[in-house]
Write an enzyme that holds these catalytic residues in place. Sequence first.
Site, PDB file in Angstrom:
ATOM      1  N   ARG A 208      53.796 -13.517   9.898  1.00  0.00           N
ATOM      2  CA  ARG A 208      52.467 -13.881  10.387  1.00  0.00           C
ATOM      3  C   ARG A 208      51.992 -12.887  11.460  1.00  0.00           C
ATOM      4  O   ARG A 208      50.804 -12.661  11.626  1.00  0.00           O
ATOM      5  CB  ARG A 208      52.558 -15.282  10.983  1.00  0.00           C
ATOM      6  CG  ARG A 208      51.298 -15.788  11.623  1.00  0.00           C
ATOM      7  CD  ARG A 208      51.512 -17.223  12.115  1.00  0.00           C
ATOM      8  NE  ARG A 208      50.301 -17.753  12.714  1.00  0.00           N
ATOM      9  CZ  ARG A 208      49.963 -17.579  13.995  1.00  0.00           C
ATOM     10  NH1 ARG A 208      50.747 -16.893  14.798  1.00  0.00           N
ATOM     11  NH2 ARG A 208      48.844 -18.097  14.465  1.00  0.00           N
TER      12      ARG A 208
ATOM     13  N   GLU B 209      49.988 -24.470  -6.336  1.00  0.00           N
ATOM     14  CA  GLU B 209      50.673 -23.181  -6.462  1.00  0.00           C
ATOM     15  C   GLU B 209      51.317 -22.996  -7.822  1.00  0.00           C
ATOM     16  O   GLU B 209      51.374 -21.875  -8.347  1.00  0.00           O
ATOM     17  CB  GLU B 209      51.734 -23.038  -5.358  1.00  0.00           C
ATOM     18  CG  GLU B 209      51.171 -22.968  -3.945  1.00  0.00           C
ATOM     19  CD  GLU B 209      50.858 -24.346  -3.341  1.00  0.00           C
ATOM     20  OE1 GLU B 209      51.144 -25.374  -4.006  1.00  0.00           O
ATOM     21  OE2 GLU B 209      50.323 -24.391  -2.224  1.00  0.00           O
TER      22      GLU B 209
ATOM     23  N   HIS C 264      53.575 -15.096   6.187  1.00  0.00           N
ATOM     24  CA  HIS C 264      54.156 -16.157   7.012  1.00  0.00           C
ATOM     25  C   HIS C 264      55.623 -16.433   6.658  1.00  0.00           C
ATOM     26  O   HIS C 264      56.064 -17.573   6.597  1.00  0.00           O
ATOM     27  CB  HIS C 264      53.336 -17.452   6.919  1.00  0.00           C
ATOM     28  CG  HIS C 264      51.962 -17.319   7.529  1.00  0.00           C
ATOM     29  ND1 HIS C 264      51.030 -16.430   7.038  1.00  0.00           N
ATOM     30  CD2 HIS C 264      51.375 -17.952   8.575  1.00  0.00           C
ATOM     31  CE1 HIS C 264      49.922 -16.531   7.766  1.00  0.00           C
ATOM     32  NE2 HIS C 264      50.106 -17.439   8.698  1.00  0.00           N
TER      33      HIS C 264
ATOM     34  N   PHE D 255      55.631 -21.502   0.091  1.00  0.00           N
ATOM     35  CA  PHE D 255      55.067 -22.064  -1.155  1.00  0.00           C
ATOM     36  C   PHE D 255      55.361 -21.180  -2.365  1.00  0.00           C
ATOM     37  O   PHE D 255      55.664 -21.686  -3.443  1.00  0.00           O
ATOM     38  CB  PHE D 255      53.566 -22.280  -0.988  1.00  0.00           C
ATOM     39  CG  PHE D 255      53.222 -23.101   0.228  1.00  0.00           C
ATOM     40  CD1 PHE D 255      53.907 -24.288   0.494  1.00  0.00           C
ATOM     41  CD2 PHE D 255      52.242 -22.695   1.115  1.00  0.00           C
ATOM     42  CE1 PHE D 255      53.614 -25.046   1.617  1.00  0.00           C
ATOM     43  CE2 PHE D 255      51.942 -23.451   2.241  1.00  0.00           C
ATOM     44  CZ  PHE D 255      52.623 -24.625   2.498  1.00  0.00           C
TER      45      PHE D 255
ATOM     46  N   ARG E 240      48.858  -8.405   7.251  1.00  0.00           N
ATOM     47  CA  ARG E 240      48.038  -9.183   6.316  1.00  0.00           C
ATOM     48  C   ARG E 240      46.656  -8.556   6.150  1.00  0.00           C
ATOM     49  O   ARG E 240      46.102  -8.515   5.054  1.00  0.00           O
ATOM     50  CB  ARG E 240      47.907 -10.629   6.820  1.00  0.00           C
ATOM     51  CG  ARG E 240      49.235 -11.380   6.758  1.00  0.00           C
ATOM     52  CD  ARG E 240      49.091 -12.792   7.285  1.00  0.00           C
ATOM     53  NE  ARG E 240      49.117 -12.850   8.736  1.00  0.00           N
ATOM     54  CZ  ARG E 240      48.282 -13.556   9.486  1.00  0.00           C
ATOM     55  NH1 ARG E 240      47.299 -14.246   8.928  1.00  0.00           N
ATOM     56  NH2 ARG E 240      48.408 -13.577  10.792  1.00  0.00           N
TER      57      ARG E 240
ATOM     58  N   SER F 196      44.067 -16.805   5.593  1.00  0.00           N
ATOM     59  CA  SER F 196      45.315 -16.438   6.276  1.00  0.00           C
ATOM     60  C   SER F 196      45.991 -15.246   5.619  1.00  0.00           C
ATOM     61  O   SER F 196      46.518 -14.372   6.298  1.00  0.00           O
ATOM     62  CB  SER F 196      46.288 -17.614   6.258  1.00  0.00           C
ATOM     63  OG  SER F 196      45.776 -18.682   7.001  1.00  0.00           O
TER      64      SER F 196
ATOM     65  N   ASP G 273      54.301 -23.793  13.891  1.00  0.00           N
ATOM     66  CA  ASP G 273      54.228 -24.709  12.749  1.00  0.00           C
ATOM     67  C   ASP G 273      55.593 -25.301  12.399  1.00  0.00           C
ATOM     68  O   ASP G 273      55.682 -26.325  11.717  1.00  0.00           O
ATOM     69  CB  ASP G 273      53.643 -24.004  11.521  1.00  0.00           C
ATOM     70  CG  ASP G 273      52.121 -23.999  11.536  1.00  0.00           C
ATOM     71  OD1 ASP G 273      51.550 -24.721  12.385  1.00  0.00           O
ATOM     72  OD2 ASP G 273      51.513 -23.293  10.730  1.00  0.00           O
TER      73      ASP G 273
END
Lengths: 311, 286
Positions: free
Chosen positions: A164, A55, A106, A80, A7, A34, A114
């Site tokens: 992630r 989104e 992620h 998402f 990332r 993130s 999560d």
Amino acid sequence: MEKINPRDMYGETLVKLGEKNPNIVVLDADLAKSTKTYKFGKRFPERFFDMGIAEANMISVAAGLASCGKTAFASTFAVFVPGKVYDQIRMSVAYSNMNVKMFSTHAGVSVGKDGASHQMLEDIALMRVMPNMKVFAPSDPFQTGRIVELMAENYGPMYARVGREAMYPIYQKNELEDMTIGRSITLKEGEDATIIAHGMMVREALIAHDTLKKQGVNAEVIDMWTIKPFDAEAVLKSAKKTGRIVTVEEHSIIGGIGSAVAELLSEKKVNVTFKRMGVNDTFGESGDPSDLLKKYCLTSEDIVENVKKLM
Amino acid sequence: MQNHAHDKELIKKLNLKAVRVRKQIIEMLYHAKSGHPGGSLSATDAIVALYFHHMRHNPKNPGDPDRDRFILSKGHAAPALYAVLAESGYFSKKELLTLRQVGSILQGHPANTRTPGVEVSTGSLGQGLSFGIGVALAGKLDKKNYNVYVLIGDGESEEGQVWEAAASASHHKLDNLTALLDRNMLQIDGCTEDIVGLESTKERWAAFGWNIIEIDGHDIKQILDALHEADSYKGKPTMIIMRTVKGRGVSFMENNVDFHGVAPNEEEYKQAMKELDETEKKLMED
């Protein structure tokens, strides 16, 4: 070498591209810290749009920007995009053939604590089936950077996903210069079996390769970072050579590269023994990433075991 | 506010264009044996006013970066847009009778990859306003002075994405963006007020930070004045709420929900054309 988070590499590559190309714009949906798009936002605030937790709007706005000659990168978590916004991707981006680059983070069970709500395991299937869409999954941080460059250099709707977790480098930066969309990378050559992987499973495949070698099994390892267009040529060549194929991915076993390989081999009447490794048509759960990868049989040990079963 | 009242000739010209577009819509739908007359006829006057007077656009160069943009978010009104695009010269009028047929450049719903002049593919409701925001943001970024016009349906405003867009457009102070709401009160399953209830439309858009103008969506003068006012308004996007009649111009289609998505049969086609011919004749005699 030390682990690097893909990332971070994404965010830094966006900044580099932004310096060269004034038409690059970046959108995020309240996850800029993130996804690391905030790095671009800090450097080019006027070309960065945090669209908030909306989104659907973000994807269609990205398409509108793209229709005016912008190369629009849109980022959030993979649950998402594409998870929430299949229709916006379908209409505003893919069917309209807009120059929108969706880079999601992620993905996979390695999101960890999560839980299943945030562990996207269906994204590759969703994006593979979409006409006009290209789909990528980088296996190391430097390849992540190169894929982002390729996304910016080539016209059209594209989707890339990373997890992630930080990743160990597999490649040297300069090895990746001639990377081409549609051409996979054969990392190890072997005659006994072929392991085809993408994302963080490529490193597991390389570890499995070393273990197998000690046991007298020479496995070929293919990094299928370019999931669509798929490198059919490399798969067919390797399948004919080894006759044994294991696919491994941090994704549902339905609709990912396992399916792509199965579709190809059955149609081309290539006779191989074959095993798809992935998450077996179930949701993930909360837990430590390494514990989850063990639970869902996505470790190098699992790959070794599956290759040996085919021998 | 610019006053178009003195410009009788212009209003007459545009009203004539509108009735001819309505005839074309009936013709196309009759030939295609499917499509959406109701919402095409209610949106016709606004689209006519935009393309034949208000917007800066060049049919010979549909990709002109300085063009004003029109986005038909309620994609099922495609026949109205196609008739206007053909009349403007984006493609031959001969194409109109190929609507909805295999190989046609005119899909059942707008497709930018097929039809010159169409900005984006629509037809799944709710996305056009967001797309328009992207175009408006690009305009601000590139310091262009084009305007963006998005036509949305009232039933369409039941989509959540419309309200994501409503908040987003005002947050970005997109005064180069104007939405036109085709408030014809009907959706497929019946009256909007029986299905979700949109009567506080004006208050809702105002609360979301939009400049609001309410007009009769079949009064060309009111449409032109509203567009002019919307362009001059600074600091906020504008919502033009157009009170319209679904099926406008054909007596038996007006306010008749059965003509949302059903093409006229032969008898209905003849009757509709007869009525529109009479309207055209009257306009010419005025």
